[in-house]
Design a protein around this motif. Sequence first.
Motif, short mmCIF file in Angstrom:
data_model
loop_
_atom_site.label_atom_id
_atom_site.label_comp_id
_atom_site.label_asym_id
_atom_site.label_seq_id
_atom_site.Cartn_x
_atom_site.Cartn_y
_atom_site.Cartn_z
N ARG A 6 0.86 -1.18 0.00
CA ARG A 6 0.00 0.00 0.00
C ARG A 6 0.89 1.22 0.00
O ARG A 6 2.05 1.18 0.43
CB ARG A 6 -0.96 0.01 1.18
N TYR A 7 0.36 2.31 -0.48
CA TYR A 7 1.13 3.53 -0.61
C TYR A 7 0.26 4.72 -0.26
O TYR A 7 -0.85 4.86 -0.78
CB TYR A 7 1.66 3.67 -2.04
N GLN A 8 0.77 5.57 0.63
CA GLN A 8 0.07 6.78 1.01
C GLN A 8 0.74 7.93 0.26
O GLN A 8 1.96 8.12 0.38
CB GLN A 8 0.15 6.99 2.52
N THR A 16 -4.98 6.50 0.33
CA THR A 16 -4.11 5.32 0.35
C THR A 16 -4.50 4.42 -0.81
O THR A 16 -5.68 4.12 -0.98
CB THR A 16 -4.25 4.54 1.68
N GLY A 18 -3.49 0.72 -2.83
CA GLY A 18 -2.79 -0.53 -2.59
C GLY A 18 -3.30 -1.65 -3.46
O GLY A 18 -4.27 -1.50 -4.21
#
Length: 98
Positions: A6-8, A16, A18
């Motif tokens: 996941r990536y914020q 977010t 993901g």
Amino acid sequence: MKWFTRYQLPMLPELTLGGGVNWQNGTFVDTSGPKGAERVHQGSYPLVNLFGRYQINKQLAVQANVNNLLDKNYYSALSDSYAYGAPRSVSMSVNYNF
């Protein structure tokens, strides 16, 4: 094998994104039925899933999921009987924490 991430986003911390991949190696089962003994094969396949979540405020978030993005046909179980796994699906949820 399962791989998820996941990536914020730095410029939009409320968002977010993901996803992940479930990889299943090929397999088979020997079974018997009305036609007699037979071998049921399942080749290897990936299942790709994605999600996006937006945190509206401290208590409220909205999330969307896409499961089986590539709409792969696969058996979810192989034994004396076998069934196909779920096709592509999309869901959305709203979560509120008190």
